[in-house]
Scaffold this motif. Sequence first.
Motif, PDB file in Angstrom:
ATOM      1  N   ARG A  43       0.810  -1.218   0.000  1.00 12.79           N
ATOM      2  CA  ARG A  43       0.000   0.000   0.000  1.00 12.79           C
ATOM      3  C   ARG A  43       0.845   1.269   0.000  1.00 12.79           C
ATOM      4  O   ARG A  43       0.541   2.227  -0.712  1.00 12.79           O
ATOM      5  N   GLU A  63      -7.029   2.233  -4.318  1.00 18.38           N
ATOM      6  CA  GLU A  63      -5.886   1.415  -3.905  1.00 18.38           C
ATOM      7  C   GLU A  63      -6.045   0.812  -2.515  1.00 18.38           C
ATOM      8  O   GLU A  63      -5.093   0.242  -1.959  1.00 18.38           O
ATOM      9  N   SER A 121      -6.264  -1.685   0.228  1.00 18.92           N
ATOM     10  CA  SER A 121      -5.694  -3.035   0.168  1.00 18.92           C
ATOM     11  C   SER A 121      -6.738  -4.132   0.262  1.00 18.92           C
ATOM     12  O   SER A 121      -6.459  -5.286  -0.094  1.00 18.92           O
ATOM     13  N   MET A 167      -4.392  -0.323  -9.067  1.00 19.80           N
ATOM     14  CA  MET A 167      -4.255   0.159  -7.697  1.00 19.80           C
ATOM     15  C   MET A 167      -2.938   0.897  -7.484  1.00 19.80           C
ATOM     16  O   MET A 167      -2.908   1.964  -6.890  1.00 19.80           O
ATOM     17  N   GLN A 168      -1.840   0.314  -7.970  1.00 18.58           N
ATOM     18  CA  GLN A 168      -0.504   0.858  -7.711  1.00 18.58           C
ATOM     19  C   GLN A 168       0.341   0.824  -8.991  1.00 18.58           C
ATOM     20  O   GLN A 168       1.314   0.078  -9.096  1.00 18.58           O
TER      21      GLN A 168
END
Length: 408
Positions: free
Chosen positions: A141, A316, A318, A358-359
Amino acid sequence: MTTVFHASRLFGAMTLAAAIDAGAFGPAGRRVLIVTNNADIPEIALGLDETPAFAALRDRFDEVYSWNEIIAPLHPSEWKARAIEVPMLGRLLLSHLGVTGLRELVVESVIVPPARSLPGLFKDCPITVYSDGLMAHSPTRDVLPGEISSRVTRLLHLGLVPGVAPLLLSEYGVPAETISAEYFPKIDAPSIYGEAIILGQYLSSLGILTEDEENQLHAGMLRAVIARGHREVIFQPHPAARHRQGRELRRLAADLGARLIFPAEGTPAEALFAAVRPKLVVSCFSTALTTAKLLYGLPAATMGTELLLERLSPYENSNRIPVTIADATLPRLEPDGSLTEPPGVDLPGLINAVAYCMQPAAHPGLRDAAQAYLESHGPIRYFKRRRLETLNLPTQPRSRLRSLIRGR
């Protein structure tokens, strides 16, 4: 030499026991376990080492310490040492634990307190991160400081998604090691009977749902399992949930001609699976749904995942990967009690595509895989259109685009 372990949940301690029994920590040395109670009000909730089930795990550790007692009256989820205090507090902590030579620090997270606080206090030793659930497949994260990321030597996990490698910490080159399921400890549950088990969550505490919405979600699960014909239903509150969770459910069950049973506090879901052998296990996206299916061969189903996929914020978050895995792989329990199988899915492709969205900065190497997945399957319910547009990724599968072009 001493190995220091940390756990905040009983399932995490069970994972540690499995890793120890599998020989993941080499020849026996002194083992110290630090436990934390992260409940909203820990003073009225059992710590994992206070539960009857912990007795089956206790002999893996030479000593057990409470982090709550060490930092009292501060809450473990909120406290962290100030930079200027770290050297002094680190020495005090080692002295308190009686540690003169530290071999390794084993934590369940390096992202959030309390586990995030420990690497800064235990300096100059290797770090092993273990994952006790589906979160291992989520991308990391936050960006980790080099002082911590350079010390993480491995990620231990239970292999709950066969054939799919965890993404957690992979951008730092941390290798993942699977703990064989054969070492997962067996814990006896108090005598209890139920035809179905509902696993509660703590989504309102996380701010994902309101308390009323969470109550309605659990009520919907109860109505559905009763509609399915089950009259003896076990409700297992989440270990970190508020104590009042389930009060309304007891009244609802009685109104519907069923009986709602609550297991003794601190009974792990896995102990219930082994003892009860229910006909159905239901939750939203609990890791225990996966352990019920994979480790115990029990029917498991989800309810409410579509709402969560919409509500999780930011994108994003988790929890998005665990919700995605549950939604994509488990049957969905309908209000009338029927089960609907999810459509077939390329699970590794889906996880990689969602993880990239997300990342993207942490996993640029997943972009081609994400684009290929979206071109073949489309975004469906797992992607936000605005996020795809921002990343310049397809918002329609190729087949849909071709049909739109032909229709012009």
